[in-house]
Motif scaffolding. Structure first.
Motif, short mmCIF file in Angstrom:
data_model
loop_
_atom_site.label_atom_id
_atom_site.label_comp_id
_atom_site.label_asym_id
_atom_site.label_seq_id
_atom_site.Cartn_x
_atom_site.Cartn_y
_atom_site.Cartn_z
N ALA A 180 0.82 -1.21 0.00
CA ALA A 180 0.00 0.00 0.00
C ALA A 180 0.86 1.26 0.00
CB ALA A 180 -0.94 0.01 1.21
N LEU A 181 0.39 2.24 -0.75
CA LEU A 181 1.00 3.56 -0.80
C LEU A 181 0.60 4.37 0.43
CD1 LEU A 181 2.45 5.75 -2.58
CD2 LEU A 181 0.22 6.19 -3.61
N LYS A 182 -0.65 4.26 0.85
CA LYS A 182 -1.19 4.97 2.01
C LYS A 182 -2.21 4.09 2.71
CE LYS A 182 0.46 9.20 1.98
NZ LYS A 182 1.17 9.75 3.12
N VAL A 183 -2.33 4.29 4.03
CA VAL A 183 -3.41 3.67 4.82
C VAL A 183 -4.10 4.83 5.53
CG1 VAL A 183 -4.03 2.01 6.60
CG2 VAL A 183 -2.03 1.58 5.15
N LEU A 184 -5.38 5.02 5.22
CA LEU A 184 -6.10 6.21 5.68
C LEU A 184 -7.46 5.84 6.27
CD1 LEU A 184 -5.66 8.35 2.43
CD2 LEU A 184 -4.26 8.50 4.50
N ARG A 185 -7.91 6.66 7.21
CA ARG A 185 -9.31 6.62 7.64
C ARG A 185 -10.05 7.58 6.71
NH1 ARG A 185 -10.47 8.09 13.14
NH2 ARG A 185 -9.04 9.80 12.82
N ARG A 190 -0.73 10.87 9.26
CA ARG A 190 -1.44 11.88 10.05
C ARG A 190 -2.80 11.36 10.51
NH1 ARG A 190 -4.78 16.64 8.43
NH2 ARG A 190 -4.68 15.82 6.32
N ASP A 191 -3.13 11.65 11.76
CA ASP A 191 -4.41 11.24 12.34
C ASP A 191 -5.51 12.15 11.81
OD1 ASP A 191 -6.34 10.10 13.95
OD2 ASP A 191 -5.81 11.32 15.69
N ALA A 192 -6.28 11.65 10.87
CA ALA A 192 -7.36 12.44 10.26
C ALA A 192 -8.33 11.48 9.59
CB ALA A 192 -6.79 13.40 9.22
N ILE A 193 -9.53 11.98 9.36
CA ILE A 193 -10.48 11.26 8.51
C ILE A 193 -10.63 12.08 7.24
CG2 ILE A 193 -12.85 10.44 8.21
CD1 ILE A 193 -12.96 9.82 11.14
N PHE A 194 -10.31 11.48 6.12
CA PHE A 194 -10.30 12.16 4.83
C PHE A 194 -11.66 12.01 4.15
CE2 PHE A 194 -5.94 11.48 5.80
CZ PHE A 194 -5.21 12.43 5.10
N GLY A 195 -12.13 13.09 3.56
CA GLY A 195 -13.28 13.01 2.67
C GLY A 195 -12.83 12.44 1.33
N SER A 196 -13.78 12.04 0.51
CA SER A 196 -13.41 11.41 -0.76
C SER A 196 -12.62 12.35 -1.67
CB SER A 196 -14.65 10.88 -1.48
OG SER A 196 -15.60 11.91 -1.66
N GLY A 197 -12.98 13.62 -1.70
CA GLY A 197 -12.23 14.58 -2.52
C GLY A 197 -10.79 14.71 -2.06
N ALA A 198 -10.57 14.72 -0.75
CA ALA A 198 -9.21 14.81 -0.22
C ALA A 198 -8.40 13.56 -0.58
CB ALA A 198 -9.24 15.00 1.29
N VAL A 199 -9.04 12.39 -0.55
CA VAL A 199 -8.35 11.15 -0.95
C VAL A 199 -7.96 11.24 -2.43
CG1 VAL A 199 -8.61 8.65 -1.28
CG2 VAL A 199 -9.46 9.72 0.81
N GLU A 200 -8.89 11.67 -3.27
CA GLU A 200 -8.61 11.79 -4.71
C GLU A 200 -7.44 12.73 -4.98
OE1 GLU A 200 -13.33 11.15 -5.83
OE2 GLU A 200 -12.37 13.07 -6.29
N LEU A 201 -7.44 13.88 -4.30
CA LEU A 201 -6.36 14.86 -4.49
C LEU A 201 -5.02 14.34 -3.98
CD1 LEU A 201 -8.29 18.11 -3.55
CD2 LEU A 201 -7.42 17.50 -5.82
N LEU A 202 -5.02 13.75 -2.79
CA LEU A 202 -3.79 13.23 -2.21
C LEU A 202 -3.18 12.13 -3.09
CD1 LEU A 202 -1.72 12.91 0.12
CD2 LEU A 202 -3.35 11.32 1.19
N LEU A 203 -3.99 11.17 -3.50
CA LEU A 203 -3.47 10.09 -4.33
C LEU A 203 -3.03 10.61 -5.70
CD1 LEU A 203 -6.00 7.25 -3.46
CD2 LEU A 203 -3.65 7.50 -2.65
N GLY A 204 -3.77 11.54 -6.26
CA GLY A 204 -3.38 12.13 -7.54
C GLY A 204 -2.03 12.80 -7.46
N ARG A 205 -1.79 13.51 -6.36
CA ARG A 205 -0.50 14.19 -6.17
C ARG A 205 0.62 13.16 -5.99
NH1 ARG A 205 -2.02 17.42 -2.30
NH2 ARG A 205 -1.17 16.23 -0.59
N LEU A 206 0.37 12.12 -5.21
CA LEU A 206 1.41 11.10 -4.97
C LEU A 206 1.73 10.27 -6.21
CD1 LEU A 206 0.24 9.81 -1.47
CD2 LEU A 206 2.27 11.21 -1.98
N LEU A 207 0.73 10.09 -7.08
CA LEU A 207 0.92 9.22 -8.25
C LEU A 207 1.22 10.01 -9.53
CD1 LEU A 207 -1.92 6.65 -7.51
CD2 LEU A 207 0.56 6.35 -7.20
N ALA A 208 1.36 11.33 -9.42
CA ALA A 208 1.63 12.17 -10.61
C ALA A 208 3.01 11.86 -11.17
CB ALA A 208 1.53 13.63 -10.24
#
Length: 152
Positions: A62-67, A134-152
């Protein structure tokens, strides 16, 4: 409302930059809050992957493990693609997260309940510069943006 996923479900995350990342539902909060723990995978894919790739995903890759919240799964914006072959909760553990206080420069290692991803079961001091997620709960948009940035 019918819940379209279960533990072990594999889903596609459409990236804002185009293409897809993959995710696996590893925990579903028992309090019916819609909170999930997910393992997220690259590389960025231009199209949805074949079934043999989906069933072969491993937690260690896994690249990330998120709530995160389940709204995009419920709205079918993140399509369910199948399930991890031989799903076993023990092979997809609940990780520690880090909670930071920027003012005091203190941090805590946080572990959540296996049955309720919003219930803290253990907290202990952690170095401020910890590499834990980081201890957080991500909304779907935040997940999409974070993964997009990491996989660019």
């Amino acid at each position: 409302m019918v819940i379209p996923y279960c533990e072990g479900s594999v889903f596609a995350v459409p990236l804002r930059t185009g293409g897809y990342a993959l995710g696996v539902v590893a925990r579903i909060s028992s309090d019916k809050s819609g909170g999930l723990l997910g393992y997220f995978f690259g590389p960025k894919r231009d199209s949805l992957p074949p079934a043999d790739l989906i069933s072969a995903l491993k937690a260690d890759d896994a690249l990330k493990v998120l709530r995160f919240g389940d709204l995009s799964l419920l709205n079918n914006e993140w399509p369910i693609l199948g399930s991890v072959a031989g799903w076993s909760k023990e092979l997809w553990p609940m990780p520690f997260f880090v909670r930071r206080d920027d003012l005091s420069k203190k941090a805590w290692r946080v572990l959540y309940s296996d049955g309720n991803i919003c219930e803290v079961v253990k907290e202990s001091p952690e170095p401020f510069d910890s590499k834990l997620e980081r201890d957080a709960i991500f909304g779907s948009g935040a997940v999409e943006l974070l993964l997009g940035r990491l996989l660019a």
